[in-house]
Design an enzyme around this catalytic site. Structure first.
Site, PDB file in Angstrom:
ATOM      1  CE1 TYR A  67     -12.976  14.827  -2.090  1.00 18.91           C
ATOM      2  CE2 TYR A  67     -15.238  15.510  -2.516  1.00 18.91           C
ATOM      3  CZ  TYR A  67     -13.949  15.273  -2.960  1.00 18.91           C
ATOM      4  OH  TYR A  67     -13.637  15.480  -4.288  1.00 18.91           O
TER       5      TYR A  67
ATOM      6  CE1 TYR B 102     -15.218  18.772  -5.017  1.00 17.47           C
ATOM      7  CE2 TYR B 102     -17.295  18.215  -6.085  1.00 17.47           C
ATOM      8  CZ  TYR B 102     -16.079  17.834  -5.545  1.00 17.47           C
ATOM      9  OH  TYR B 102     -15.724  16.489  -5.539  1.00 17.47           O
TER      10      TYR B 102
HETATM   11  C1  PHB Z   1     -13.991  13.695 -11.777  1.00 18.45           C
HETATM   12  O1  PHB Z   1     -14.517  13.095 -12.751  1.00 18.45           O
HETATM   13  O2  PHB Z   1     -12.797  14.042 -11.773  1.00 18.45           O
HETATM   14  C2  PHB Z   1     -14.843  14.010 -10.575  1.00 18.45           C
HETATM   15  C3  PHB Z   1     -16.211  13.805 -10.651  1.00 18.45           C
HETATM   16  C4  PHB Z   1     -16.997  14.086  -9.548  1.00 18.45           C
HETATM   17  C5  PHB Z   1     -16.387  14.579  -8.383  1.00 18.45           C
HETATM   18  C6  PHB Z   1     -15.022  14.761  -8.318  1.00 18.45           C
HETATM   19  C7  PHB Z   1     -14.233  14.484  -9.433  1.00 18.45           C
HETATM   20  O3  PHB Z   1     -17.162  14.860  -7.303  1.00 18.45           O
END
Ligand code: PHB
Ligand code: FAS
Length: 390
Positions: free
Chosen positions: A385, A201
């Site tokens: 998370y 991120y």
């Molecule tokens: C994903 O689509 O892989 C995805 C989307 C949002 C997130 C994590 C993964 O926070």
């Protein structure tokens, strides 16, 4: 037609509830506005909490998930070129997340329902809810050119944010809370190995970016774009160039480009409708709440709603008790609001917001510094998370 539970919507919430009810011997009918192929064409979530993995196993659809899902022990945050790994497993006392696309979850649930011989009714038009405040709710709809009437004991509104269920409730019976963010996510799916073995991120001055994946050979990338942005304005090359600009060099250099399999823009909003029950109508999943995808909570909240609603319906039929049904809304909302908080917090931590004085960016930097220097801060982001307890 008659059933015990009428389920509106064959997305993950509706299909998972239907599967659990069927395995418990509780009759149910799922009505879906779109075709199965359309439902499967939508590319959405990718991160499953352990609670959702456990529920999919209980529903008897955990076998391919075990085979193909990727268990992740952590993820990385990137700020001003620096990478900070959040060690989920260590900080959460051993918990992990599983990478497995929502599309695959939906596929597995559709196949399981087919195997039960009770497929959903697809391309159901003009679905209309009736008398759910009384003792005999019913649903009318049109399918194959005929108008049908489905009598039931309960209606589960699993038809998403744009569905008919929430809109069937008198507006004065609903209390709606909403935040609309001044940007969206442009997402791209590509059959290339991911840039990193865990999710990254990134907070960058040009905007947020996320490196995710669906398998060792399929990647899912996102970049923050202005609300007015249109996907037609973005060639694959333009997307990858912008994605690389927003990533630390070590990650950006590892991004492998290729032809996009899907490319779309999703708006970001925080939304909750209270309560989640109206007589014999129960809302679950996106029909009741929306979170910005930053915290990977949307799909996982649909799972915890289904957990609570399935337990309550089974208690009604098996134990002749309505305690679970009466407690459903308050119980589900308690967990929903904690996930709304976390998703709002992650979104504020990682995105560029329009501002005049840079105060917000200083706060973001202070948050990042605190996260990298405080174990308590690390435990907080990790336990949210991986998913708070059901
Ligand atoms: C994903 O689509 O892989 C995805 C989307 C949002 C997130 C994590 C993964 O926070
Ligand atoms: P869904 O919206 O998935 O399913 C509702 C179903 O009801 C749909 O199939 C719809 O066709 C049907 N329906 C609607 N109206 C109807 C009617 N009148 N009659 C019958 N059927 C009707 N979450 C994450 O965790 N990470 C992400 O990256 C992420 N990305 C997303 C991107 C987009 C564009 C969207 C919209 C959501 C995203 N989400 C993400 C959240 C998403 O995964 C949802 O949380 C998840 O789909 C919730 O599942 P359901 O509640 O089943 O709702």
């Amino acid at each position: 037609m008659r059933t015990q539970v009428a389920i509106i919507g064959a997305g993950p919430a509706g299909l998972l509830l239907g599967q659990l009810l069927s395995r418990a011997g509780i009759d149910n009918v799922i009505l879906e506005r779109r075709s199965a192929s359309y439902v499967l064409s939508r590319i959405r979530a990718g991160v499953l909490e352990q609670g959702m993995v456990d529920l999919l196993h209980e529903a008897g659809v955990g076998e391919r998930l075990d085979r193909e899902g990727l268990v992740h022990d952590g993820f990385a945050l990137a700020f001003r070129g620096a990478l900070h790994r959040v060690d989920l497993k260590e900080l959460s006392g051993g918990k992990t997340v599983t990478i497995y696309g929502q599309t695959e979850v939906t596929h597995d649930l559709i196949d399981a329902r087919q195997a039960l011989g009770r497929p959903a009714i697809y391309e159901a038009e003009d679905v209309t809810l009736h008398d759910f405040n009384g003792a005999s709710p019913r649903v009318t709809f049109r399918a194959n050119g005929r108008t049908e009437e489905l009598h039931c004991d309960f209606i589960a509104g699993c038809d998403g944010y744009h569905g008919v269920s929430r809109r069937s409730v008198p507006t004065d019976a609903l209390h709606v809370f909403e935040r609309v963010y001044p940007f969206g996510w442009l997402g791209l799916l590509v059959d290339r190995p991911p840039a990193a073995h865990e999710l990254v991120y990134a907070n960058h001055e040009r905007g947020f970016a996320l490196c995710s994946m669906r398998s060792a050979g399929r990647s899912r990338y996102y970049i923050q774009v202005p609300l007015a942005e249109r996907v037609e304005n973005w060639s694959d090359d333009a997307f990858f160039d912008e994605l690389r600009r927003r990533l630390p060099a070590a990650v950006g250099d590892a991004v492998m480009t290729g032809p996009s399999l899907e490319k779309s823009i999703a708006p970001l909003r925080s939304f909750v409708a209270e309560p989640m029950r109206f007589g014999r109508l129960f809302l679950a999943g996106d029909a009741a709440h929306i979170v910005p995808p930053t915290g990977a909570k949307g799909l996982n909240l649909a799972a915890s709603d289904v957990r609570y609603l399935f337990d309550a319906l089974r208690e009604h039929y098996r134990d002749r008790s309505d305690a679970g049904l009466d407690a459903y809304s308050a119980r589900a909302l308690a967990r929903v609001w904690k996930a709304e908080r976390f998703s709002w917090w992650m979104t504020n931590l990682l995105h560029r917001f329009p501002e005049k004085d840079g105060f917000g960016q200083r706060i973001q930097q202070a948050e990042f510094d605190y996260l990298t220097q405080s174990r308590a801060a690390g435990i907080t982001i990790a336990e949210n998370y991986v998913g708070l307890p059901y």
